[in-house]
Motif scaffolding. Structure first.
Motif, short mmCIF file in Angstrom:
data_model
loop_
_atom_site.label_atom_id
_atom_site.label_comp_id
_atom_site.label_asym_id
_atom_site.label_seq_id
_atom_site.Cartn_x
_atom_site.Cartn_y
_atom_site.Cartn_z
N TYR A 133 40.63 -49.39 107.63
CA TYR A 133 42.07 -49.34 107.75
C TYR A 133 42.45 -48.86 109.14
O TYR A 133 41.73 -48.07 109.75
CB TYR A 133 42.69 -48.43 106.68
CG TYR A 133 42.36 -48.85 105.27
CD1 TYR A 133 43.15 -49.78 104.60
CD2 TYR A 133 41.26 -48.33 104.61
CE1 TYR A 133 42.84 -50.17 103.30
CE2 TYR A 133 40.95 -48.72 103.32
CZ TYR A 133 41.74 -49.64 102.67
OH TYR A 133 41.44 -50.04 101.39
N TRP A 134 43.59 -49.34 109.63
CA TRP A 134 44.04 -49.02 110.98
C TRP A 134 45.49 -48.58 110.99
O TRP A 134 46.32 -49.09 110.23
CB TRP A 134 43.89 -50.24 111.90
CG TRP A 134 42.47 -50.66 112.11
CD1 TRP A 134 41.76 -51.55 111.36
CD2 TRP A 134 41.59 -50.19 113.13
NE1 TRP A 134 40.48 -51.67 111.86
CE2 TRP A 134 40.36 -50.85 112.95
CE3 TRP A 134 41.74 -49.29 114.19
CZ2 TRP A 134 39.26 -50.63 113.79
CZ3 TRP A 134 40.65 -49.06 115.02
CH2 TRP A 134 39.44 -49.73 114.82
N GLY A 135 45.80 -47.65 111.87
CA GLY A 135 47.17 -47.26 112.11
C GLY A 135 47.85 -48.24 113.04
O GLY A 135 47.24 -49.18 113.54
N GLN A 136 49.14 -48.01 113.29
CA GLN A 136 49.92 -48.93 114.12
C GLN A 136 49.70 -48.73 115.61
O GLN A 136 50.06 -49.59 116.41
CB GLN A 136 51.41 -48.77 113.79
CG GLN A 136 52.09 -47.58 114.43
CD GLN A 136 51.73 -46.25 113.79
OE1 GLN A 136 51.04 -46.19 112.78
NE2 GLN A 136 52.24 -45.16 114.38
N GLY A 137 49.12 -47.61 115.99
CA GLY A 137 48.88 -47.30 117.38
C GLY A 137 49.98 -46.44 117.98
O GLY A 137 51.15 -46.55 117.61
N THR A 138 49.60 -45.57 118.91
CA THR A 138 50.56 -44.74 119.63
C THR A 138 50.21 -44.76 121.11
O THR A 138 49.05 -44.65 121.49
CB THR A 138 50.59 -43.31 119.07
OG1 THR A 138 51.61 -42.55 119.73
CG2 THR A 138 49.25 -42.60 119.25
N GLN A 139 51.23 -44.90 121.96
CA GLN A 139 51.03 -45.04 123.39
C GLN A 139 50.82 -43.69 124.06
O GLN A 139 51.60 -42.75 123.86
CB GLN A 139 52.23 -45.74 124.04
CG GLN A 139 52.14 -45.89 125.55
CD GLN A 139 51.09 -46.88 125.98
OE1 GLN A 139 51.04 -48.00 125.46
NE2 GLN A 139 50.23 -46.48 126.93
N VAL A 140 49.76 -43.59 124.85
CA VAL A 140 49.50 -42.43 125.70
C VAL A 140 49.50 -42.89 127.14
O VAL A 140 48.74 -43.78 127.52
CB VAL A 140 48.16 -41.76 125.36
CG1 VAL A 140 47.83 -40.67 126.38
CG2 VAL A 140 48.19 -41.18 123.95
N THR A 141 50.39 -42.31 127.94
CA THR A 141 50.49 -42.66 129.35
C THR A 141 50.28 -41.42 130.20
O THR A 141 51.00 -40.43 130.05
CB THR A 141 51.86 -43.28 129.67
OG1 THR A 141 52.07 -44.44 128.86
CG2 THR A 141 51.94 -43.69 131.14
N VAL A 142 49.29 -41.47 131.08
CA VAL A 142 48.98 -40.37 131.99
C VAL A 142 49.36 -40.81 133.40
O VAL A 142 48.73 -41.70 133.97
CB VAL A 142 47.51 -39.98 131.93
CG1 VAL A 142 47.25 -38.76 132.80
CG2 VAL A 142 47.09 -39.70 130.49
#
Length: 123
Positions: free
Chosen positions: A112-121
């Protein structure tokens, strides 16, 4: 049958920290492995970290010593990210894997997978 909800992504400066969270619901078994994967623009999805129900962890070489995976119970997992670099910029996905058995003894592995969350550095 299983839903994964992620949170904690955002914009951070190089050298900063973020903590990602993933909460699982539905038909989650006590014996499972949860983890984090990421995908940057133009690159394939790659393993970041995994953690089993016993607490055993695996890390990608690129994040070892900077990232830490942990879990409160069978349904919640965290990724503490320290000393972030620009190359850590990606969409981060939560993953859950568990095994179920049928009455005739057959085993099936479910992912199962989540929808994803953006990480920007970035500066």
């Amino acid at each position: 049958q299983v839903q994964l909800v992620e949170s904690g992504g955002g914009l951070v400066q190089p050298g900063g920290s973020l903590r990602l969270s993933c909460a699982a619901s539905g038909r989650v078994f006590s014996i499972n492995t949860m983890g984090w994967y990421r995908q940057a623009p133009g690159k394939q999805r790659e393993l970041v970290a995994t953690i089993s129900n016993t607490g055993s962890t695996r890390y990608a070489e690129s994040v070892k010593g900077r990232f830490t995976a942990s879990r409160d119970n069978a349904k919640t997992v965290y990724l503490q990210m320290n000393s972030l670099k620009s190359e850590d910029t990606a969409v981060y996905y939560c993953n859950l894997q568990q095994v179920r058995t049928s009455i005739d003894g057959r085993t099936d592995v479910d992912d199962y997978w989540g929808q994803g969350t953006q990480v920007t550095v970035s500066s």
